[in-house]
Design a protein around this motif. Structure first.
Motif, PDB file in Angstrom:
ATOM      1  N   TRP A  83      17.749  39.430  11.839  1.00 25.06           N
ATOM      2  CA  TRP A  83      18.797  40.417  11.584  1.00 25.06           C
ATOM      3  C   TRP A  83      19.289  40.899  12.933  1.00 25.06           C
ATOM      4  O   TRP A  83      18.505  41.043  13.885  1.00 25.06           O
ATOM      5  N   ARG A  84      20.603  41.139  13.033  1.00 22.29           N
ATOM      6  CA  ARG A  84      21.176  41.681  14.261  1.00 22.29           C
ATOM      7  C   ARG A  84      22.012  42.891  13.905  1.00 22.29           C
ATOM      8  O   ARG A  84      22.751  42.884  12.908  1.00 22.29           O
ATOM      9  N   SER A  93      13.279  40.540  13.713  1.00 21.05           N
ATOM     10  CA  SER A  93      12.861  39.282  13.110  1.00 21.05           C
ATOM     11  C   SER A  93      11.512  39.477  12.443  1.00 21.05           C
ATOM     12  O   SER A  93      10.772  40.409  12.771  1.00 21.05           O
ATOM     13  N   ALA A 143      16.439  40.635   5.231  1.00 14.63           N
ATOM     14  CA  ALA A 143      17.779  41.232   5.235  1.00 14.63           C
ATOM     15  C   ALA A 143      17.612  42.735   5.401  1.00 14.63           C
ATOM     16  O   ALA A 143      16.672  43.320   4.846  1.00 14.63           O
ATOM     17  N   ALA A 252      23.266  34.191   5.110  1.00 12.47           N
ATOM     18  CA  ALA A 252      23.856  35.429   5.623  1.00 12.47           C
ATOM     19  C   ALA A 252      25.244  35.568   5.015  1.00 12.47           C
ATOM     20  O   ALA A 252      25.954  34.572   4.830  1.00 12.47           O
ATOM     21  N   ALA A 311      21.797  35.322  11.454  1.00 17.93           N
ATOM     22  CA  ALA A 311      22.343  36.673  11.354  1.00 17.93           C
ATOM     23  C   ALA A 311      23.827  36.639  11.674  1.00 17.93           C
ATOM     24  O   ALA A 311      24.299  35.788  12.439  1.00 17.93           O
ATOM     25  N   HIS A 313      27.198  39.264  12.748  1.00 15.08           N
ATOM     26  CA  HIS A 313      27.745  40.582  13.075  1.00 15.08           C
ATOM     27  C   HIS A 313      29.149  40.398  13.642  1.00 15.08           C
ATOM     28  O   HIS A 313      29.563  39.283  13.966  1.00 15.08           O
TER      29      HIS A 313
END
Length: 344
Positions: A83-84, A93, A143, A252, A311, A313
């Motif tokens: 996840w970022r 992570s 997530a 994602a 991930a 973003h």
């Protein structure tokens, strides 16, 4: 990566001695007993293709750079999900030994340059025990949405939720109640190929806010694998088409509600390969058969490893994809962090 593939890495596991060697070589270390700061060094990866270093576009992705990550701490590795943060500044992570990794991302001239403030910690059961000391030790997917972290767990075929926004790595996990209509099918997934991917549908998705998970491979080599809408008003199961021996590794969601599927395969002759497919937002629904266009596929010249985490973003108007690899705690593999921009 699964034990049978581990045997391939040392020549196929043809003898009992090879099998024993493989298990010892790829044994998972026990997770850190408490939150522990670690040193992480990073070697930049300036080009994805070793044979065409000037190339930056690969399918619908633009390679932005990457890192080969190493640490003197033997517990560093095995990262199976990623996840970022929305601003791209932090990563979280989970490793497949029930361990968190958190770190701040360093950049230089718009490219990844390293990790700082890296910490490891055990995932905790609701009774306070580290998950590594329970049956819920095989953590494979992650997530984070609205301050809640969802972790998919193989072997037990379960999902745990953690109050990440309030407690971070100290949060204790509680089991997500699976809907009765899909509980039996989830519980009967293959022991070592179950909840490999998990995500929370964004607000623009027809499934807004729902937790969605997909099994790595629930059937034969070319058979569709099963996915599940676990929460929300439209719970149910669906199927994801598979081809060319690729297994599901992660998923994602894009802000549009479309879903990206990270897939991987391994062979003795070609090593690791990965691809990414893009699935329409309205395709994910109970009883559907889901497919999507391939937007990226690696080849033997690409600097990849066992890429397991994906991930997404937004950054300066770009959609950025970040991938992390699971090195299986092996000196024969690498922990890679790769970054791409979605260009179409």
């Amino acid at each position: 990566m699964r034990p049978n593939r581990r045997l391939f890495l040392i020549g196929g596991g043809a003898t009992a001695a090879a099998a024993v060697f493989a298990e010892r070589t790829f044994a998972r270390p026990r997770a850190a007993a408490a939150t522990t700061s670690i040193e992480v060094t990073a070697k930049p990866i300036d080009h994805l293709s070793s044979t065409d270093p000037g190339r930056s576009r690969f399918g619908n992705l633009l390679f932005r750079g990457g890192l080969d990550l190493r640490s003197p701490d033997s517990r560093f590795g095995g990262f199976s999900a990623l996840w970022r943060s929305p601003d791209g500044a932090r990563i979280v992570s989970v490793a497949d030994n029930a361990q968190w990794l958190t770190a701040r991302v360093k950049t230089s001239d718009g490219r990844l340059s390293g990790l700082t403030e890296a910490k490891l910690a055990p995932l905790l059961h609701e009774d306070g025990r580290p998950l590594g000391r329970t049956g819920y030790y095989d953590t494979e997917s992650l997530a984070i949405d609205n301050g809640v972290a969802y972790v998919g767990i193989e072997r037990k075929h379960a999902i745990m939720r953690f109050g990440w926004g309030t407690s971070g790595m100290a949060a204790r996990g509680s089991l997500v109640t699976l809907p009765e209509t899909i509980r039996g099918e989830i519980k009967n997934l293959p022991n070592n190929r179950s909840l490999e991917a998990i995500g929370v549908a964004p607000s623009r998705s027809p499934l807004a806010g729902a937790v969605v998970t997909i099994a790595e491979r629930s059937g034969g080599l070319e058979e569709p694998t099963r996915g599940f809408i676990v929460t929300g008003p439209r719970t149910g199961a669906f199927s994801v088409r598979r081809s060319y021996g690729y297994d599901i590794s992660d998923l994602a969601f894009l802000p549009s509600g479309e879903m990206l599927l990270l897939e991987r395969q391994f062979s003795i002759f070609e090593g690791f390969r990965i691809r990414i497919r893009r699935v329409a937002a309205d395709a994910i629904k109970p009883d559907a058969i889901v497919d999507g266009a391939v937007i990226f596929e690696s080849d033997s010249s690409h600097q990849i490893d066992n890429m397991e985490g994906l991930a997404v973003h937004q950054e300066a108007g770009e959609t950025v994809l970040t991938l992390i690899s699971d090195d299986n705690f092996s000196r024969f593999q690498r922990t890679l962090l790769l970054e791409f921009a979605l260009v179409a």
